[in-house]
Structures are given as structure tokens and as C-alpha cells.
Design an enzyme around this catalytic site. Structure first.
Site, PDB file in Angstrom:
ATOM      1  N   ALA A 128      48.645   1.477   0.576  1.00  0.00           N
ATOM      2  CA  ALA A 128      49.675   2.063   0.200  1.00  0.00           C
ATOM      3  C   ALA A 128      49.725   3.248   1.285  1.00  0.00           C
ATOM      4  O   ALA A 128      48.662   3.603   1.996  1.00  0.00           O
ATOM      5  CB  ALA A 128      49.889   2.913  -0.972  1.00  0.00           C
ATOM      6  N   LYS A 129      51.078   3.808   1.522  1.00  0.00           N
ATOM      7  CA  LYS A 129      51.037   5.260   2.154  1.00  0.00           C
ATOM      8  C   LYS A 129      52.156   5.888   1.983  1.00  0.00           C
ATOM      9  O   LYS A 129      52.994   5.343   1.212  1.00  0.00           O
ATOM     10  CB  LYS A 129      51.128   4.770   3.671  1.00  0.00           C
ATOM     11  CG  LYS A 129      50.571   5.853   4.685  1.00  0.00           C
ATOM     12  CD  LYS A 129      49.174   5.872   4.848  1.00  0.00           C
ATOM     13  CE  LYS A 129      48.658   6.611   6.006  1.00  0.00           C
ATOM     14  NZ  LYS A 129      47.294   6.086   6.256  1.00  0.00           N
ATOM     15  N   GLY A 130      52.013   7.242   2.277  1.00  0.00           N
ATOM     16  CA  GLY A 130      53.198   8.197   1.654  1.00  0.00           C
ATOM     17  C   GLY A 130      53.426   9.183   2.434  1.00  0.00           C
ATOM     18  O   GLY A 130      52.612   9.315   3.579  1.00  0.00           O
TER      19      GLY A 130
END
Ligand code: GLU
Length: 443
Positions: A128-130
Site C-alpha cells: 500500500a502507499k498513501g
């Protein structure tokens, strides 16, 4: 945005060049670049058609727009992202980036890289990444705290200690993580508040972080350099290295590598590029950057142009800033033996082609910068078991996992006569494919 820059305490990497454009001014979509590399790797990994389809897009894309009150009483609206690429191997995992160039395409590519990084290292997490599209230097510490808390609140149950676990990335640090943790803990019932601590990793030691997490990515970069040097019979003592980016990854890499006798001759960050053929002391440069905000003006070196920076002859080049920096043109100019990707996605597909033709070795991002997520995993385990490991234990476990993955990548590359990036992605793809075949697709 017409705000006056205000100095904040965050640790920032970053470089001067425009991240989403190559030097010819052509717009490059990072997610598309990633897909080109992925298609290349899929040719070498036996894959079911449905697994290819699944991996071509993230599972979930969360976008939140939220207002925050600034110190002057006015409100600003921010856009935050959390992209969950894949969770077949475990909970979603990856950093939160605060940068003014954050885009959906960028975060999607970064999330996908996390999936393959974890699979390659055998870390039981997904990807994931944000991030928030924001220039953190333009905000005060109290504003950053409110922005972080409101973002965490708005993500709500889209993150969770067994579901999706954020960590620091460019423009964020242990303080950002502690604010996220505290906000999340306060959103949950008092009785199991402390079970929520592992909602984020990369926390300060005092608030539940792990020893060795701050330097982990740099330490992992250096473990890779050592493996490469062993394989090539190359002496690190007396060798030279050049760094792009002097944030957490760059500065820790510099310190650890210089202890092995390698000499740092040039550094570039968002303020400029500096050079000294006799060597730049990492510790002194860290003090300078803490005082002034960047490498520019450092008295122990001369300033050079961005073009000359890429032309500095060296043994080891460590890009530790933004993606898409080593374009075709830069790749032609480079004069180094090995590129160790401390950053995620620093080399474009066209740039890599030139490097391979020139015989420059590349240790790709999913391998080279995996130290961060490996020690994040250790932090998560320690929190879960209420343990506190000694630094020696963290480092030796990290070393073991980096070395194992490095040799798996190299063996695959040799067996299939392919480059390291293709091999590292192919090893990861094989693992993911196996699990999909075993588990099937619901319903
Ligand atoms: N942001 C880091 C990375 O790109 C660390 C991620 C993590 O620790 O979850 O690998």
C-alpha cells in the site's frame, strides 16, 4: 498556495528536478512506467492469467478531501490518498508521503512496488502507499499535526493494525507516525487502546518504535552494496559514492557507507548540488542540513549544476530522493559502476535500457530500499508481543533477510540471463502467483 514558508522539524529528502517530467519535458506517468517493468518480469515468471489481471490495478483506491484550520484561523482543503494494491500475502503495508507532487498515479505505482518488495523479502505483508499533496515546509508543526490527525481520522477503518499499516516515507517521520498512532488509539475503546499501537510503524522508540528503524533503509542499502562488492571482488575501502537526496535514507546510507571506508564526493538535494573530490563528511553535512534546511552553501564543498552532478565519476551512485530521476539522458551522462536504488522508482525504463547497454549494475528499489519495511515488520511483531529487541538482534535479522533476498534475485537473474530488476520482480511474482493458485479467487 500563497503561504510564507515556515520552518518545521520534519526530515525531508527530495531533489531539485521535476519528478513527473523527464529532462526533455515529456510527462511520464510513474504507474505506466511501473507496468512496463512489470510486463517484462511477467515474461519470466509463470503466471496465471487472472493473477496478471489482478496485479495490473490496485485493489482499493481511497481518496479523501478534508478541511483543516490553519494557525491564522483560515481553512485549507487537502487531498489525501491511500492506495491498497494487494493483500494476498498479508495486511497492506507502506509509507505515507507528504509532497507537493503527490498524484494518484505516483501513489499507485509506489503501492504496487510495496507488494513486490514484501514478497521478495518474505515479509508477510501486502502493498500500500498513501500521502497528501502538500509541501510540508510551508506549514508549522501545529498545522502538520492537525493535518495528520484529520487525515488519520478520515481514513477511519480503511486502515487497521491487522488490515493496513502506514509508515514514514518522504516528508514524514516518526513524529508523523506518533500523531497517527495517537489519533487512531483515541478513536478506539479505552480497554484495547494499546493493542492498536501497531497501527503504524516507524514510530519513535519512546512511543513503541523499534531500535534500528530510523537507519533501517540506509542500513539495507549498505548491506546490498556489500553483497555486490563481495560478488565483484570490489574493495569498498577507498571507493567513492554519490548521493541524490539527503533525507533519512541518504544521510543514513552516507554515514554507514563512509564507516566502511567509502568516500562521498557529491550530494544533491532540493536546495542544490555540492562536490568535493577529497570527500564530504556525512556527519558535518547532517549538522549543516539541520541548521540550514539543505546541502546548498555547505562550506566544505563547491556548488555544481544539476547537469554536472550526474556527470561526477564515482563507483557507487545512490539515488535516494524521488522517482523518475535517471532518464535516458541522465543515464547516458552517468559514470559509475553500480546504482543502488535507495529511492522508489528512480530509474525510467528508457534510462535502464541505457544503463544495461553501458554495463552499469543496478540494484533495484524493491531490493535495495527494503530495509525500511523489513524493520517495520520487526516493529510490528515487537508491538504485538510487547517485546523490545536489542539493536544487534534487529540488525542481524535484517542482514539475514536482505542477504537471502539479494541472492535469490541474483540466482534468478543468472539462471534466466536477465537484469536484476526483472529478476527481483519475477521472484516476487512467482510467490504471489503460487498463493493465488493455492487459494483461488472468491467466490
Ligand atoms: N516508505 C518505506 C518504503 O517505501 C517504508 C514502508 C514501511 O515501512 O512500511 O519502503
Amino acid at each position: 498556495m500563497s503561504k510564507n514558508p515556515k520552518k518545521t522539524e520534519e526530515v525531508l529528502g527530495g531533489a531539485t528536478s521535476q519528478p513527473m517530467e523527464d529532462l526533455t519535458g515529456t510527462s511520464v506517468d510513474f504507474f505506466r512506467e511501473h507496468l512496463v517493468q512489470l510486463q517484462g518480469a511477467m515474461k519470466h515468471a509463470p503466471m496465471e492469467d487472472h493473477v496478471r489481471l489482478i496485479l495490473n490495478e490496485p485493489k482499493n483506491e481511497v481518496i479523501v478531501n478534508f478541511p483543516v484550520r490553519m494557525d491564522d484561523g483560515k481553512f485549507e482543503l487537502f487531498t489525501g490518498y491511500r492506495i491498497q494494491h494487494n493483500n494476498i500475502l498479508g495486511p497492506y503495508k507502506g509509507g505515507m508521503r507528504y509532497h507537493h507532487d503527490v498524484t494518484l498515479a505516483e501513489v499507485k505505482a509506489l503501492a504496487a512496488l510495496m507488494t513486490y518488495k514484501c514478497a521478495l523479502l518474505e515479509v508477510p505483508f501486502g502493498g500500500a502507499k498513501g500521502g497528501i499533496r502538500i509541501r510540508p515546509r510551508d506549514y508549522t508543526k501545529t498545522e502538520l499535526e492537525r493535518i495528520t490527525r484529520r487525515f488519520t481520522h478520515d481514513l477511519g477503518s480503511n486502515i487497521g493494525p491487522e488490515y493496513d499499516i502506514p509508515a514514514p516515507d518522504m516528508g514524514t517521520n516518526s513524529q508523523t507516525m506518533v500523531w497517527m498512532m495517537d489519533t487512531y488509539m483515541n478513536m478506539h475503546g479505552a480497554t484495547d487502546k494499546h493493542a492498536q499501537r501497531r497501527i503504524v510503524t516507524g514510530k519513535s522508540l519512546t512511543s513503541g518504535g523499534s531500535r534500528g528503524r530510523t537507519k533501517a533503509t540506509g542500513q539495507g542499502v549498505v548491506y546490498c552494496v556489500q553483497e555486490w562488492a563481495d560478488e565483484k571482488g570490489f574493495r569498498l575501502d577507498g571507493s567513492s559514492f554519490v548521493l541524490q537526496g539527503f533525507g533519512n535514507v541518504g544521510s543514513n546510507t552516507a554515514q554507514i557507507l563512509s564507516r566502511l571506508g567509502s568516500i562521498m564526493t557529491a550530494v544533491q538535494d532540493h536546495t542544490g548540488a555540492i562536490y568535493n573530490s577529497q570527500g564530504i563528511y556525512p556527519r558535518k553535512l547532517i549538522d549543516w542540513v539541520e541548521e540550514t534546511g539543505g546541502v546548498a552553501g555547505y562550506p566544505g564543498a563547491e556548488e555544481i549544476s544539476p547537469e554536472d552532478f550526474w556527470r561526477v565519476k564515482c563507483d557507487i551512485l545512490v539515488p535516494a530522493a524521488l522517482e523518475l530521476q535517471i532518464t535516458e539522458k541522465v543515464a547516458r551522462d552517468l559514470d559509475c559502476r553500480v546504482i543502488v536504488e535507495g529511492a522508489n522508482g528512480p530509474t525510467t525504463a528508457a534510462g535502464e535500457k541505457i544503463l544495461l547497454e553501458k554495463g552499469v549494475d543496478v540494484i533495484p528499489d524493491v531490493m535495495a530500499n527494503a530495509g525500511g519495511v523489513v524493520v517495520s515488520y520487526f516493529e510490528w511483531i515487537q508491538n504485538k508481543r510487547s517485546e523490545s529487541w536489542q539493536l544487534q538482534e534487529v540488525d542481524s535479522r535484517l542482514h539475514f533477510m536482505m542477504k537471502r533476498a539479494y541472492h535469490e534475485m541474483r540466482n534468478f537473474a543468472r539462471e534466466h540471463d536477465i537484469d536484476n530488476r526483472t529478476a527481483s520482480l519475477a521472484v516476487a511474482l512467482e510467490r504471489i502467483n503460487k498463493v493465488y493458485v493455492e487459494r483461488g479467487v472468491f467466490p
